[in-house]
Design a protein around this motif. Structure first.
Motif, mmCIF file in Angstrom:
data_model
loop_
_atom_site.group_PDB
_atom_site.id
_atom_site.type_symbol
_atom_site.label_atom_id
_atom_site.label_comp_id
_atom_site.label_asym_id
_atom_site.label_seq_id
_atom_site.Cartn_x
_atom_site.Cartn_y
_atom_site.Cartn_z
ATOM 1 N N ARG A 146 17.689 -11.463 -0.095
ATOM 2 C CA ARG A 146 16.763 -10.342 -0.304
ATOM 3 C C ARG A 146 16.100 -10.002 1.019
ATOM 4 N N ARG A 147 15.996 -8.722 1.312
ATOM 5 C CA ARG A 147 15.309 -8.258 2.519
ATOM 6 C C ARG A 147 14.045 -7.535 2.104
ATOM 7 N N LEU A 148 12.899 -7.949 2.667
ATOM 8 C CA LEU A 148 11.613 -7.353 2.345
ATOM 9 C C LEU A 148 10.941 -6.858 3.631
ATOM 10 N N PRO A 149 10.054 -5.884 3.532
ATOM 11 C CA PRO A 149 9.286 -5.483 4.719
ATOM 12 C C PRO A 149 8.254 -6.549 5.083
ATOM 13 N N ASP A 150 7.983 -6.680 6.372
ATOM 14 C CA ASP A 150 6.947 -7.603 6.832
ATOM 15 C C ASP A 150 5.994 -6.831 7.743
ATOM 16 N N SER A 151 5.419 -7.442 8.741
ATOM 17 C CA SER A 151 4.354 -6.808 9.532
ATOM 18 C C SER A 151 4.853 -5.592 10.308
ATOM 19 N N LEU A 342 11.608 -15.413 -7.694
ATOM 20 C CA LEU A 342 10.197 -15.724 -7.914
ATOM 21 C C LEU A 342 9.391 -15.516 -6.643
ATOM 22 N N ARG A 343 9.929 -16.003 -5.519
ATOM 23 C CA ARG A 343 9.208 -15.857 -4.244
ATOM 24 C C ARG A 343 9.165 -14.391 -3.803
ATOM 25 N N ALA A 344 10.277 -13.690 -3.987
ATOM 26 C CA ALA A 344 10.298 -12.271 -3.620
ATOM 27 C C ALA A 344 9.356 -11.470 -4.501
ATOM 28 N N GLY A 345 9.307 -11.795 -5.797
ATOM 29 C CA GLY A 345 8.400 -11.093 -6.701
ATOM 30 C C GLY A 345 6.950 -11.303 -6.327
ATOM 31 N N ALA A 346 6.609 -12.539 -5.929
ATOM 32 C CA ALA A 346 5.230 -12.810 -5.506
ATOM 33 C C ALA A 346 4.887 -12.013 -4.256
ATOM 34 N N ARG A 351 2.036 -7.378 -1.732
ATOM 35 C CA ARG A 351 2.116 -6.147 -0.959
ATOM 36 C C ARG A 351 1.574 -4.968 -1.761
ATOM 37 N N TRP A 352 1.872 -4.916 -3.058
ATOM 38 C CA TRP A 352 1.357 -3.852 -3.915
ATOM 39 C C TRP A 352 -0.163 -3.922 -4.003
ATOM 40 N N ALA A 353 -0.700 -5.137 -4.171
ATOM 41 C CA ALA A 353 -2.154 -5.290 -4.273
ATOM 42 C C ALA A 353 -2.841 -4.857 -2.980
ATOM 43 N N ALA A 354 -2.223 -5.204 -1.833
ATOM 44 C CA ALA A 354 -2.814 -4.805 -0.553
ATOM 45 C C ALA A 354 -2.794 -3.284 -0.401
ATOM 46 N N ALA A 355 -1.697 -2.641 -0.832
ATOM 47 C CA ALA A 355 -1.609 -1.188 -0.749
ATOM 48 C C ALA A 355 -2.654 -0.522 -1.639
ATOM 49 N N GLN A 356 -2.870 -1.074 -2.838
ATOM 50 C CA GLN A 356 -3.884 -0.525 -3.735
ATOM 51 C C GLN A 356 -5.282 -0.644 -3.133
ATOM 52 N N ALA A 357 -5.544 -1.784 -2.491
ATOM 53 C CA ALA A 357 -6.862 -1.984 -1.878
ATOM 54 C C ALA A 357 -7.089 -0.988 -0.751
ATOM 55 N N ARG A 358 -6.036 -0.748 0.054
ATOM 56 C CA ARG A 358 -6.171 0.227 1.149
ATOM 57 C C ARG A 358 -6.401 1.624 0.595
#
Length: 380
Positions: A146-151, A342-346, A351-358
């Protein structure tokens, strides 16, 4: 022609990792995508400061003549799930494996070696820069991945200051030139530190860094003893090999600012700096001073990229840099695929929670600017 045979092994002990210095450095020089964070000096020093006994897992691939042709610096991570992650931790902006450019057969060999070393675990490669050697391993991986976005990182072309000024509107460019003339009038001069001067210079840099951020929420790790020990241990050999540059900026003989830049043949990045708060009182633009020096040294070395490393702070945006997103690569075997999901879902959830906070913060600021709205804490 008979194909050359490769063999893999796993280094699990600190002393053995230390003894790899010479051949690791040779491999680092044959891996064109490597950044200074993949140098043996940086990784081994990081392990001495931050590693845990029994956790080291450095996967090595050797040719039939014993030459090191690939390496993956990994460790067993803390936590409830079995995970292998790369050395370097949160103080490292780019992580990667090393692959000999002239040995393409080392890529599948390293992938197989990683699969054996991670049996029953997920491999979690954080902060992988686009074009990194790890992407080749990802492409050859035969199991779930799985490839996910990072910093997010910001990058500029490695050109002299005049070339950077062409990227911004003419009015801003004129103001920057005025700031540079003021710097020159003050007589601040730059001294590039030699290897033997590194320990004392880093001590001054960290002192200035603490002063600069005093009362403004300095990154706690940058004030720790283990971080100071890591930098001192790692940076001197890096300076001596041309993988790092420490610069002190002096005014009337006193060191008023200091900067640590990490360098590879393709890229240079300003890693850490410190400045005397008195410079702010004199309206010295420290960021512009550092950028001019970094641009001059980076372009003179023939590099293509001047990286501002991780983060998209507003002062970086003035220069219209190119945004480059690091990647997070997750790899595992078929039998442990549920652990990967499981790790990718977490990670997706965080990331979704951080986007919502922003987004909530942005909406709140927008509402506060509406006519007639009472700011929080205002009277009424």
């Amino acid at each position: 022609m008979t194909p050359r045979t490769l063999r893999t092994e796993v280094c699990r002990d600190e002393e053995g990792f230390g003894r790899l210095a010479a051949e690791w450095t040779a491999l680092y020089g044959r891996c064109s995508s490597a950044t200074p964070f993949q140098s043996h000096s940086w990784l081994y020093s990081w392990w001495l400061s931050y590693g845990r006994p029994g956790a080291l897992r450095v996967v090595l691939v050797r040719g039939d003549d014993g030459e090191l042709v690939a390496a993956a610096p990994l460790m067993r991570a803390r936590g409830p799930l079995p995970v292998l992650t790369q050395l370097g931790g949160t103080i490292t902006d780019f992580t990667d494996v090393l692959l000999d450019d002239d040995r393409p057969e080392a890529v599948p060999a390293l992938a197989r070696g990683l699969a054996r070393a991670a049996r029953g675990a997920v491999i979690d490669l954080r902060e992988v820069r686009p074009g990194a050697a790890s992407e080749q391993v990802f492409a050859h991986w035969r199991g779930p991945r799985r490839r996910l976005p990072d910093s997010l990182c910001l990058e500029l072309p490695a050109v002299p200051m005049e070339g950077l000024l062409e990227r911004i509107p003419s009015g801003k460019a004129q103001r920057v030139r005025a700031k540079l003339r003021k710097l020159d009038a003050l007589g601040i001069d730059a001294h590039i530190v030699t290897g033997e001067e590194v320990p004392a210079a880093l001590d001054r840099l960290l002192t200035l860094h603490r002063l600069q951020w005093q009362g403004r929420g300095v990154t706690a790790e940058h004030t720790s003893r283990r971080f100071a020990q890591h930098l001192t241990r790692a940076v001197r050999p890096m300076v001596e090999r041309g993988d790092a540059m420490v610069t002190e900026f002096r005014l009337a003989g006193d060191v008023v600012a200091a900067d640590l830049t990490l360098m590879s043949p393709r890229l240079a990045g300003g890693y850490l700096y410190g400045a005397d708060p008195a410079l702010r009182a004199r309206k010295v633009d420290v960021a512009t001073m550092l950028l001019r020096h970094g641009a001059r040294e980076t372009s003179a070395g023939g590099r293509a990229t001047l990286s501002m490393l991780r983060g998209s702070e507003s002062y970086k945006q003035h220069w219209r840099p190119e945004p480059v997103r690091n990647r997070r690569l997750l790899l595992t075997a078929r039998g442990t695929a549920p652990l990967l999901w499981l790790r990718a879902g977490a990670a997706d959830a965080r990331r979704w929670a951080a986007a919502q906070a922003r987004e909530r913060a942005w909406v709140g600021r927008a509402l506060d600017r509406l006519p007639g709205r009472t700011p929080p804490g205002g009277g009424g």
